[in-house]
Structure formats: C-alpha cells, structure tokens
Design a protein around this motif. Structure first.
Motif, PDB file in Angstrom:
ATOM      1  N   TYR A  84     129.682  37.216  69.967  1.00 55.19           N
ATOM      2  CA  TYR A  84     129.499  37.065  68.522  1.00 55.19           C
ATOM      3  C   TYR A  84     128.379  37.948  67.980  1.00 55.19           C
ATOM      4  O   TYR A  84     127.567  37.521  67.173  1.00 55.19           O
ATOM      5  CB  TYR A  84     129.227  35.599  68.150  1.00 55.19           C
ATOM      6  CG  TYR A  84     130.338  34.675  68.549  1.00 55.19           C
ATOM      7  CD1 TYR A  84     131.596  34.792  67.966  1.00 55.19           C
ATOM      8  CD2 TYR A  84     130.148  33.709  69.522  1.00 55.19           C
ATOM      9  CE1 TYR A  84     132.626  33.971  68.340  1.00 55.19           C
ATOM     10  CE2 TYR A  84     131.173  32.878  69.910  1.00 55.19           C
ATOM     11  CZ  TYR A  84     132.414  33.009  69.311  1.00 55.19           C
ATOM     12  OH  TYR A  84     133.430  32.182  69.685  1.00 55.19           O
ATOM     13  N   ASN A  85     128.347  39.186  68.450  1.00 58.78           N
ATOM     14  CA  ASN A  85     127.341  40.109  67.952  1.00 58.78           C
ATOM     15  C   ASN A  85     127.749  40.704  66.618  1.00 58.78           C
ATOM     16  O   ASN A  85     126.925  40.928  65.755  1.00 58.78           O
ATOM     17  CB  ASN A  85     127.161  41.254  68.939  1.00 58.78           C
ATOM     18  CG  ASN A  85     126.350  40.837  70.139  1.00 58.78           C
ATOM     19  OD1 ASN A  85     125.165  40.634  70.029  1.00 58.78           O
ATOM     20  ND2 ASN A  85     127.015  40.684  71.279  1.00 58.78           N
ATOM     21  N   GLN A 135     125.331  35.856  65.091  1.00 61.07           N
ATOM     22  CA  GLN A 135     125.692  36.814  64.054  1.00 61.07           C
ATOM     23  C   GLN A 135     124.566  36.936  63.042  1.00 61.07           C
ATOM     24  O   GLN A 135     124.315  38.011  62.501  1.00 61.07           O
ATOM     25  CB  GLN A 135     127.002  36.382  63.391  1.00 61.07           C
ATOM     26  CG  GLN A 135     128.176  36.685  64.301  1.00 61.07           C
ATOM     27  CD  GLN A 135     129.446  35.950  63.951  1.00 61.07           C
ATOM     28  OE1 GLN A 135     129.418  34.867  63.390  1.00 61.07           O
ATOM     29  NE2 GLN A 135     130.570  36.535  64.275  1.00 61.07           N
ATOM     30  N   GLU A 136     123.862  35.840  62.792  1.00 58.43           N
ATOM     31  CA  GLU A 136     122.707  35.903  61.902  1.00 58.43           C
ATOM     32  C   GLU A 136     121.528  36.570  62.603  1.00 58.43           C
ATOM     33  O   GLU A 136     120.821  37.380  62.017  1.00 58.43           O
ATOM     34  CB  GLU A 136     122.311  34.483  61.457  1.00 58.43           C
ATOM     35  CG  GLU A 136     123.333  33.866  60.533  1.00 58.43           C
ATOM     36  CD  GLU A 136     122.923  32.478  60.051  1.00 58.43           C
ATOM     37  OE1 GLU A 136     121.908  31.951  60.554  1.00 58.43           O
ATOM     38  OE2 GLU A 136     123.609  31.942  59.176  1.00 58.43           O
ATOM     39  N   ARG A 173     119.140  39.867  61.722  1.00 58.32           N
ATOM     40  CA  ARG A 173     117.680  39.898  61.681  1.00 58.32           C
ATOM     41  C   ARG A 173     117.193  41.029  62.584  1.00 58.32           C
ATOM     42  O   ARG A 173     116.294  41.789  62.235  1.00 58.32           O
ATOM     43  CB  ARG A 173     117.099  38.575  62.208  1.00 58.32           C
ATOM     44  CG  ARG A 173     117.258  37.379  61.312  1.00 58.32           C
ATOM     45  CD  ARG A 173     116.519  37.485  60.022  1.00 58.32           C
ATOM     46  NE  ARG A 173     115.055  37.474  60.143  1.00 58.32           N
ATOM     47  CZ  ARG A 173     114.311  36.383  60.237  1.00 58.32           C
ATOM     48  NH1 ARG A 173     114.884  35.211  60.197  1.00 58.32           N
ATOM     49  NH2 ARG A 173     113.007  36.466  60.337  1.00 58.32           N
ATOM     50  N   ASP A 174     117.823  41.149  63.733  1.00 59.63           N
ATOM     51  CA  ASP A 174     117.390  42.105  64.740  1.00 59.63           C
ATOM     52  C   ASP A 174     117.473  43.546  64.233  1.00 59.63           C
ATOM     53  O   ASP A 174     116.616  44.349  64.546  1.00 59.63           O
ATOM     54  CB  ASP A 174     118.245  41.944  66.002  1.00 59.63           C
ATOM     55  CG  ASP A 174     117.672  42.709  67.174  1.00 59.63           C
ATOM     56  OD1 ASP A 174     116.558  42.361  67.592  1.00 59.63           O
ATOM     57  OD2 ASP A 174     118.326  43.648  67.649  1.00 59.63           O
ATOM     58  N   VAL A 175     118.516  43.867  63.451  1.00 57.95           N
ATOM     59  CA  VAL A 175     118.625  45.252  62.974  1.00 57.95           C
ATOM     60  C   VAL A 175     117.788  45.469  61.720  1.00 57.95           C
ATOM     61  O   VAL A 175     117.847  46.532  61.113  1.00 57.95           O
ATOM     62  CB  VAL A 175     120.089  45.693  62.719  1.00 57.95           C
ATOM     63  CG1 VAL A 175     120.912  45.578  63.983  1.00 57.95           C
ATOM     64  CG2 VAL A 175     120.721  44.900  61.593  1.00 57.95           C
ATOM     65  N   GLY A 176     117.026  44.481  61.305  1.00 55.75           N
ATOM     66  CA  GLY A 176     116.043  44.732  60.260  1.00 55.75           C
ATOM     67  C   GLY A 176     116.248  43.997  58.951  1.00 55.75           C
ATOM     68  O   GLY A 176     115.574  44.272  57.965  1.00 55.75           O
ATOM     69  N   MET A 227     116.688  36.456  53.692  1.00 52.36           N
ATOM     70  CA  MET A 227     117.467  36.409  52.445  1.00 52.36           C
ATOM     71  C   MET A 227     118.667  37.354  52.518  1.00 52.36           C
ATOM     72  O   MET A 227     119.773  37.007  52.149  1.00 52.36           O
ATOM     73  CB  MET A 227     116.583  36.825  51.247  1.00 52.36           C
ATOM     74  CG  MET A 227     115.661  35.744  50.761  1.00 52.36           C
ATOM     75  SD  MET A 227     116.544  34.220  50.401  1.00 52.36           S
ATOM     76  CE  MET A 227     116.794  34.431  48.662  1.00 52.36           C
ATOM     77  N   ARG A 228     118.406  38.565  53.000  1.00 53.36           N
ATOM     78  CA  ARG A 228     119.492  39.531  53.094  1.00 53.36           C
ATOM     79  C   ARG A 228     120.562  39.038  54.061  1.00 53.36           C
ATOM     80  O   ARG A 228     121.757  39.187  53.827  1.00 53.36           O
ATOM     81  CB  ARG A 228     118.952  40.886  53.553  1.00 53.36           C
ATOM     82  CG  ARG A 228     119.984  41.998  53.458  1.00 53.36           C
ATOM     83  CD  ARG A 228     119.500  43.244  54.148  1.00 53.36           C
ATOM     84  NE  ARG A 228     118.561  44.011  53.346  1.00 53.36           N
ATOM     85  CZ  ARG A 228     118.922  45.097  52.638  1.00 53.36           C
ATOM     86  NH1 ARG A 228     120.156  45.518  52.640  1.00 53.36           N
ATOM     87  NH2 ARG A 228     118.028  45.754  51.952  1.00 53.36           N
ATOM     88  N   VAL A 229     120.131  38.423  55.163  1.00 58.84           N
ATOM     89  CA  VAL A 229     121.088  37.892  56.132  1.00 58.84           C
ATOM     90  C   VAL A 229     121.980  36.864  55.456  1.00 58.84           C
ATOM     91  O   VAL A 229     123.203  36.876  55.607  1.00 58.84           O
ATOM     92  CB  VAL A 229     120.367  37.238  57.339  1.00 58.84           C
ATOM     93  CG1 VAL A 229     121.368  36.544  58.252  1.00 58.84           C
ATOM     94  CG2 VAL A 229     119.597  38.285  58.117  1.00 58.84           C
TER      95      VAL A 229
END
Lengths: 319, 273
Positions: free
Chosen positions: A85-86, B168-169, B173-176, B180-182
C-alpha cells in the motif's frame, strides 16, 4: 567510507517490555545494512524512528552529521518504502512520482526528465499513464522505490518491501535492488525477517532480538562466527548436539558422513534439494542431525545405512 | 386472460402479476400525483382528472411565499451540507484513525439522536433555542437539520477513511507533504465516494425535513416541506401535488447525477463497528 547515519542511545518504548532500548548503530556511505530478526524484535521500530514515524523517547539520530530526531517525516531527507500500500490508487504512476517533486517546486520539464530517468532505473519506463491497480505487486514495489529515489533521498529505508511478493519475484527483486543500489550509489537500511534475503543482499547485518542488537557484522562473519546461540539458530541451519556432557553446535555442511557398520548413526532420510542433498541421520537416542552433502557424495549413501559423523567445525555457546 | 395464462405458463404469469402489482404500488401514487398536478377540472375520488391544464402550476408559482420557500430550502440544504461536512469530517477522521478511550461511545452517541423520537429532541432543543434567541431563525433550522444528519455524516465518511491504508498517508508524509496536504490530496480523494454518499444523504435529508423546521423555523423560516403541510391542509389536492413534484425534482436530479457513488459498499463500510 564516511559515516552516513549514526544512532546514539535510541530508546523507544511502547510498554515496559515492548520497544527498543539504548540502540547504537552506524551506517556507512553506500552501505546496505539489514536489520534482521523475528517479528516483534524492534527492527521496524528503529526504521520508523529514522523515518520520523515514531517519536523517540530519548537518543540521537544523526544523518549526514545533522540531528534529525525532532523533525517531522516530511522534513527528513529519508525515503521510505513499506511492505505494501505504498502507492496512491487515484493517481497514475506519473502523478505518484510527481507528487513529491511538485511539493519541491520542480519545473515540469525537469520533473519529466527525472521521472523518466528513475523509471528506467527500475525498468518500468512506459508505465507513466497506468494506475497502480493495473500493475502487479512486484511492479508496484518498483514504482514505490522509484518514487522514493526520484527525490534523491540521503538514506533509503525499506520496510520488508518484498515480503508480500511470491518467492520467485522476491528473488528477482533482491537482485534488482542490489543493482539499483550499486548504480545509484545508495545508502540503504533494509528490514526483514527473512535470513536468506538478508544474507543475499546485505553488506552488513544487524541481528536483533527482543529490542536489542545481538550481533552486527558482515553476512559471512555472522554465518561463520555467530556470537550467540540465538544468532546461530536464526541464521542458516544449525545442529545443536551433545557429546560427553558438553554441548556444541555444528552447521550441516560441516559434517562428513563416513560409512561404518555398527556406526552410531542411522540414515533416516535422503532428500535431493537440487544442487545439494540433505540427509537426516538419527542416533540411538532419537536425536536427529541434519547433514548437507554434494550430489556425487550422496550417491554413496542410502536410507537405513549405518554411519559415523565427523564434525569438521564445532562451535560452543555460553548457555 | 386465459390465452395469456397458458401462453406464458403458470410461473411466468404469476411473475408478471407480481411485477404489475409492484409497479402499481411504487409508481401508482407518483403517477397519480403527476396527473393531478396537471389537472384542470378534478373531483375527488376520481382517478383521472376530467380536463388538463397548468392552472395549479400557475397558482403555486404565483404565491410568493411558496416560491420563496423553494429558494430557502435549496439554500438551507446547501448550508446544512457544507456545515455538517466541516463539523463531521474531522470527527469521522478521528474516529477512523485514532484509538482513544471511549471511541465506541463517541460513535454510538451519533446514533442516539436518531434513536429517540424526533419530536422529543426538537422540543428539548426548542426550549434551549428560546433562551438563545434562535427560534424562528435560519441558524436555528440549520442546527436542527445537522442533528439529524450527523450520524450519516460521521459514520459513512469514517468507514471510507478506514479503507485508506495508513501506509498511503505515511508515504505521502515521507515524500514531503504536510499533514494538511496529505488529508486533502491523498485521504480525501480516496475516501471521496463515501463523502459524496454522506453529503447526498445530508442534502436530501435536509430537503425533506419538516418536523424540526416547523417547530424551530416558523413563523419566519419557511422551507418547502413545512410549506407543504400548509398547502395540504388549506388547498385542494391538486395544489399539493404540484408542490410535491417541485420538491421531488432536486432529489431526483441528485440521485441521477451521483448514482455511480451510491453503492452498497460505501454504505456498509460506514456501519461496520
């Protein structure tokens, strides 16, 4: 090689018994380090702490010499790939990859070039317009890796990325990952519970158990000289035997069978595993010993033969 | 009839009879209402009017207060939907994502408002609203409607949020992306069908709500359903039919536009405990 990541005294407790305590770890530039251990040993906790998904209780995490332990995940120069689920199913492969680049305000042309380059690296070029639902599990993980790499992370974190895939694809993905790491010069922390996988891809393995590190070393070092009985048992196959009141351990490939009438062992079963043969021999007390031998050698033996064992390399562990 | 019976066979024949009864049961009243609304000359208990005309349409559309109530109802339904989205989506997200003490109770409490007899709650609210000077105000009616719609607005989106995997959330977050944007770029779009269904229920529920609107809204706020009560009491059936059809139009339009979202899955996800 310089130090990429240094972890000092990291502690993260979920409860009194659950969590990791006082972890110290150094990862060198361009190294692939694997955190290996059974489930619940804390390997994922450490990885998530590095990625910013766990707030740590105490300790320091230094990446490229800067403390990152207080930054939220979006501010850390790490890239994470999860078990599954990436990908975001409502976006195409291209949109998935562009998401992070857009936040970093890259120009459209630059973005396109970077994404193309990354898709080529993971051998998924041409899939830009597809949705994740149209890809196989292995392909989805490739895209997830590409999506992390397109942001040029300082450190790549992989949380059992291949364990949801079937065995054959898993093997291919290992080789792919090794190639990508070499080509892109990546520093990687890889979490797995699969010792074979760890042996195959790692430069360094850290074997974990119940929240602490049992042994850190090169794969062959850990295989040949396990420091504790737990490591010896967890990595590869190991026989634990007793002779004259002292117990010792011996790897199945370090045992030679000798044909001997009235020998102390009897062959219970011969099993061909392709390139080598596994024999299970049993003594008069019913203790089973596993022996690996070459195919040619195996032709000399059959089930119910009486044999003696020569132990070429014994190891002794403190209780 | 005999010819038909033997021609179709017993089973088929019975099935056709059942279908006919069904159609009559479901569409009969609707069709009757439709014909009545276009009646010129009509006497009760006739099934079909003697003559047809648009005179009752003219009549209703010439009544200022009734036409006004159409606008009021539409504006009210939109405001209720937007406000309850603002209130309920964060609550739905919290219930879906965080495990906290009393989460089950919080979920159930949204059901409570629907478990009691409505009039009881409305009278209790009216007492408080008198003190707060909310009687007869638009805000008061909005509040009453939200009490009704809260359960749908919390449960259904909460079920939809739960189908979004935490990884998925976290990947986002991990890619920046900030949290809120998530929420707006990842979680909301993935939970979209559930949110649409809940909004639809809220909108339609608000459009047809009458009891609370009558009690809290009168004499200043006139919605279509509360007007409809008056029309039925004091005008001929034919006028009521016209008004009822006007009330039906937005509902039918919405159902047609959003029918692809109206799946049993979106609903059942919301009601998993």
């Amino acid at each position: 090689m310089s130090e990429k990541l240094v972890i000092k005294g990291l502690t993260k407790k979920f409860s009194k018994t659950d969590g990791v305590e006082n972890i110290n770890l150094t990862v060198k530039e361009r190294e692939l380090l694997t955190l290996l251990g059974p489930s619940g040993c804390g390997k994922t906790t450490i990885l998530r702490a590095i990625g910013g998904f766990h707030k740590i209780d105490s300790g320091k995490i230094l990446l490229d010499g800067k403390e990152i332990q207080n930054l939220p995940p979006e501010k850390r120069p790490t890239g994470m790939v999860f078990q599954s689920y990436n990908l975001w199913p409502h976006m195409t492969v291209y949109e998935n990859m562009a998401f992070g680049l857009q936040i970093r305000k890259h120009s459209k042309a630059q973005m396109k070039e970077e994404i193309n380059e990354m898709l080529k690296l993971v051998r998924m070029d041409g899939s830009e317009k597809k949705y994740p639902g149209q890809l196989s599990g292995g392909q989805q993980q490739r895209i997830a890796i590409a999506r992390a790499l397109v942001l040029k992370p300082s450190l790549l974190l992989l949380d059992e990325p291949f364990s949801a895939l079937d065995a054959k694809i898993r093997g291919q993905m290992r080789e792919e990952l090794k190639r990508i790491q070499r080509e892109a010069g990546l520093t990687v922390i890889f979490v797995t519970h699969d010792q074979e996988e760890a042996m195959a891809i790692s430069d360094t393995i850290a074997v974990m158990r119940r929240g602490y590190m049992e042994q850190i070393g090169k794969p062959e070092e850990i295989y040949d000289n396990p420091k504790t009985r737990f490591v010896a048992e967890f990595i590869g196959e190991m026989n634990f035997l007793e002779e004259g009141g002292t117990s010792f351990a011996v790897r199945p490939e370090d045992i030679t069978l000798i044909k001997q009438e009235n020998g102390p062992y009897r062959i219970l079963q011969m099993m061909s595993l392709g390139h080598y043969t596994q024999a299970i021999v049993v003594d008069n007390k019913g203790n089973e010993v596993k022996v690996f031998m070459e195919k040619d050698e195996a032709r000399l033996f059959a089930a119910d033969d009486c044999v003696a064992c020569r132990f070429d390399r014994k190891q002794v562990f403190a209780a | 009839m005999k010819r038909l019976y033997y021609g179709l066979g017993k089973r088929k024949f019975l099935e056709w009879i059942l279908l006919a009864v069904f159609l009559l049961f479901f569409y009969g009243p609707l069709f009757h209402m439709l014909t009545l609304s276009f009646a010129g000359d009509y006497e009760y208990p006739d099934a079909v009017p003697h003559t047809f005309s648009l005179k009752w349409w003219d009549y209703i559309l010439s009544k200022g207060q009734m036409v006004e109530s159409i606008g009021t109802s539409l504006v009210l339904a939109i405001v209720v939907t937007v406000v309850s989205l603002l209130i309920c989506l964060p609550a739905a997200y919290a219930i879906a994502r965080y495990s906290f003490k009393g989460r089950g109770m919080v979920r159930l409490s949204f059901l409570l408002t629907n478990a009691f007899p409505k009039m009881g709650i409305y009278t209790a609210m009216a007492v408080i609203f008198y003190k707060l000077n909310l009687m007869g105000t638009f805000v008061g009616v909005v509040l009453v409607h939200i009490v009704n719609t809260m359960m749908f607005m919390v449960w259904i989106p909460s079920g939809a949020f739960r189908t979004v995997h935490i990884q998925q959330e976290e990947s986002a977050r991990d890619v920046g992306a900030s949290s809120m944007r998530v929420f707006f770029k990842i979680t909301m779009p993935m939970a979209w069908p559930g949110i649409v269904v809940a909004s639809l229920y809220t909108f339609l529920g608000s459009m047809e709500e009458a009891q609370g609107s009558l009690l809290i809204g009168l004499p200043n706020v006139h919605t279509m359903p509360s007007e409809l009560y008056g029309v039925i009491m004091s005008f001929p059936d034919t006028a009521g039919a016209v008004f009822a059809i006007i009330l039906l139009i937005p509902s039918i339009l919405l159902l047609i536009v959003f029918r692809k979202y109206l799946s049993a899955e979106a609903l059942s996800n919301g009601f998993k405990m």
